[in-house]
Each structure stands twice: as C-alpha cells, then as structure tokens.
Write a protein that holds these residues in place. Structure first.
Motif, PDB file in Angstrom:
ATOM      1  N   ARG A  66      -3.734   2.061   3.339  1.00 10.94           N
ATOM      2  CA  ARG A  66      -4.504   0.644   3.667  1.00 10.94           C
ATOM      3  C   ARG A  66      -5.771   1.220   4.115  1.00 10.94           C
ATOM      4  NH1 ARG A  66      -0.470  -0.734   8.735  1.00 10.94           N
ATOM      5  NH2 ARG A  66       0.915   0.020   7.160  1.00 10.94           N
ATOM      6  N   GLU A  87       4.479  -1.199   3.417  1.00 13.47           N
ATOM      7  CA  GLU A  87       3.923   0.263   3.356  1.00 13.47           C
ATOM      8  C   GLU A  87       5.039   1.084   2.659  1.00 13.47           C
ATOM      9  OE1 GLU A  87       2.407   3.169   2.840  1.00 13.47           O
ATOM     10  OE2 GLU A  87       0.657   2.145   4.073  1.00 13.47           O
ATOM     11  N   THR A 130       0.775  -1.381   0.031  1.00 16.91           N
ATOM     12  CA  THR A 130      -0.001   0.193  -0.034  1.00 16.91           C
ATOM     13  C   THR A 130       1.022   1.281  -0.054  1.00 16.91           C
ATOM     14  OG1 THR A 130      -0.089  -0.032   2.386  1.00 16.91           O
ATOM     15  CG2 THR A 130      -1.713  -1.187   1.129  1.00 16.91           C
TER      16      THR A 130
END
Length: 317
Positions: A32, A50, A28
């Motif tokens: 998220r 991330e 992501t």
C-alpha cells in the motif's frame, strides 16, 4: 511543469469513486505504501484487502471478488504481479473474463538500485500475449486520471503499468482516453518517435532537441499496447523517413515488437529501430542512470536519430 507520480493520481481517483460506490475494493500485497494507497486504507479500511506477499493469492482473491459482483483493483509490484502470478492472470482473470484491474506498480526500472530481481522488463511481453486482457501504460498524471476514469466504467480485465517516480506533464490538460487509440502529440515528417508510458516525456524532450537541429519529429503516444493502434503506425511508415520506438522494457515483445508486427505487413522499406533494454540483465542504478546507459535519455534518442536519419537521396518512401 507539474511533476507528480502517476500512482498518487490513481489513489485520488479511486478514493473519489469509493465515496459513492460500495462495490469498489482495493487489494495490496504488502504494497500500500509503494502504491501510494495509504490514504485510501485510512479512509476506507473495510475496502482494502491486504494479502501480504502472496501475488498468486491476490489475483485469485480478486477474481473471486469480481465473480461475486465486486470491482477489484489489485496494486502489486509489476515485477512480481506479472511473473509470479501469471497463470492466475491468464486463467482466473482473462480466460474467465473477470472484471479485475491489475495494476503493476513501480514498473520498468523504477526499483533500479535493487537490480534484476525487481526490474519488470518482460511484463508487457507476457501480458499482451494473453487473450482478453487489455494492456495500458499512462504517460503522466493527466493521462493517468483519464485512464482510471475509463477503468472505473469498463468491465474488461486489464493490466496497467505505473512507474514509481514523479514524471513531468506530457499534456497541458486532461486528455480524452480511448482504448486502442494512440495520440499524436507532435507533428513532423522526418522521424516518428513512438513511445509508451513514461518514455513519452523522453520522446517529447528529444523532439525539442531535434527541432533545434532542424529535424522535425513526430511524437506518438501509445497509452494502449493492447488493443494496438495499427493505423497510426501505418501512417507513420508512409509519411516519415525513420521510425524509432522507445520503451522502458525489453527490446523483445513490447511496443517495439507491436510496431514491427505492423511494419512487416506494410509495403514499405522505412527503417524501424527499437530502443529498449537489450537481452541482458539490466544494470543497477537510478532510473535516469539506467536510461542514460541504454540510450533511453533525450540525449541518447536525439543522437540515435541523427546517426540513422536517411538523407533525401537515401529516402526510399
């Protein structure tokens, strides 16, 4: 009718798969929450990468993970994933044949109030022009589930667009998804309403309104824009009086363009109208306000059909 956001279903399918599949990984770009992947991150923190707001990086990282044997699913806002990182999508993923699933979240005008910078109204045009990249838009939660189950078994690169808002069901039960195949949801020989993604619900609502006026509308759902089901378009050209395509996208390069490409190679004089966002910066507002402004509501579609449906005398089939 149930009304659930497609992104929520995506998370549920990926979590279920992650229970038994160690190669699945989700990436992501500070998104998220927007992707409804918070539950996935909590349960499988070691499976979520991330990258922050770095869309070019996220695609390159995903391609590298795929090259290493992982099965990456990238969830990032469609407006940025399809524009800012398009070179990486073209080269690192599609040209290289990497098994990366690119999920453009909050597609179309989902971020409506944020204006043009956050509208993704060119994503289908650019992704369908890239060789070796499937382009998929689910209509509701049931089709989303079927599509993500397919994606978990496929090793082909794909771009999937999901909206942000909850949508009413278009199906009564989970359909069988087949890549490259359209689905006729309603039969009718007066007009064919060709729709993709969350416009399918609009087409179904318009069909009901038209039925009350004695007009029989065929509703065809195109969950796959690439590969494209040309045969069902040709059949509609031969069997109906008018084709209208509906899409939450620019009138250029999307579903309407794909339909016109088929029509131009088919011997028929049947008229095809493209309903989408015109060649202008789309207005800001809620999704429903934007749809109403551009005639993409059920009421707008119904009126367009009534104004353009040929009479029996004018029918040139």
């Amino acid at each position: 009718m149930n009304k659930i956001a497609n992104r929520q279903v995506m998370c549920e399918v990926l979590m279920k798969e992650a229970e038994n599949e160690s190669d699945l990984v989700v990436l992501t770009s500070d998104s998220r929450g927007s992707a409804s992947l918070g539950a996935f991150a909590e349960k499988f923190p070691e499976r979520l990468v991330e990258t922050g707001i770095a869309e070019q990086n996220i695609v390159g990282i995903a391609a590298g993970l795929a090259h290493s044997g992982k099965r990456p699913f990238v969830a990032s806002p469609a407006c940025f994933l399809s524009m800012r990182s398009i070179e990486q999508v073209k080269v690192d993923v599609a040209y290289s044949g990497m098994n990366v699933k690119l999920i453009g979240i909050s597609g179309g005008v989902s971020y409506g109030a944020l204006g043009m910078s956050h509208h993704s109204l060119q994503d289908i045009a650019v992704t369908r022009a890239i060789p070796n990249l499937e382009v998929i838009l689910p209509a509701d939660r049931l089709e989303t589930e079927a599509i993500f189950e397919y994606l978990l078994t496929s090793d082909k690169p794909a771009y999937i667009r999901l909206g942000r808002n909850a949508v009413e069901d278009c199906y009564t039960e989970k359909p069988t998804f087949e890549i490259g195949k359209a689905v006729t949801l309603r039969e009718g020989n007066d007009v064919a309403l060709l729709a993709t993604g969350e416009m399918v619900r609009v087409a179904l609502d318009a069909q009901e309104a038209l039925k009350a006026k004695g007009i029989q509308a065929r509703v065809i759902n195109f969950p796959t824009i690439k590969p494209f089901d040309q045969a069902v378009v040709k059949q509609a050209l031969l069997e109906t009086k008018l084709l209208i395509s509906l899409e939450e996208h620019s009138i250029y390069g999307g579903l309407g363009a794909a339909v016109s490409e088929v029509a131009s190679n088919t011997s028929t004089s049947i008229r095809h109208l493209i309903l989408g966002i015109p060649d202008e910066p789309a207005i800001a507002g809620t999704s429903q306000e934007i749809f109403a402004h551009y005639g993409l509501s059920a009421e707008g579609v119904t009126e367009t059909v009534i104004q353009n449906l040929p009479t029996d005398k004018e029918d040139k089939r």
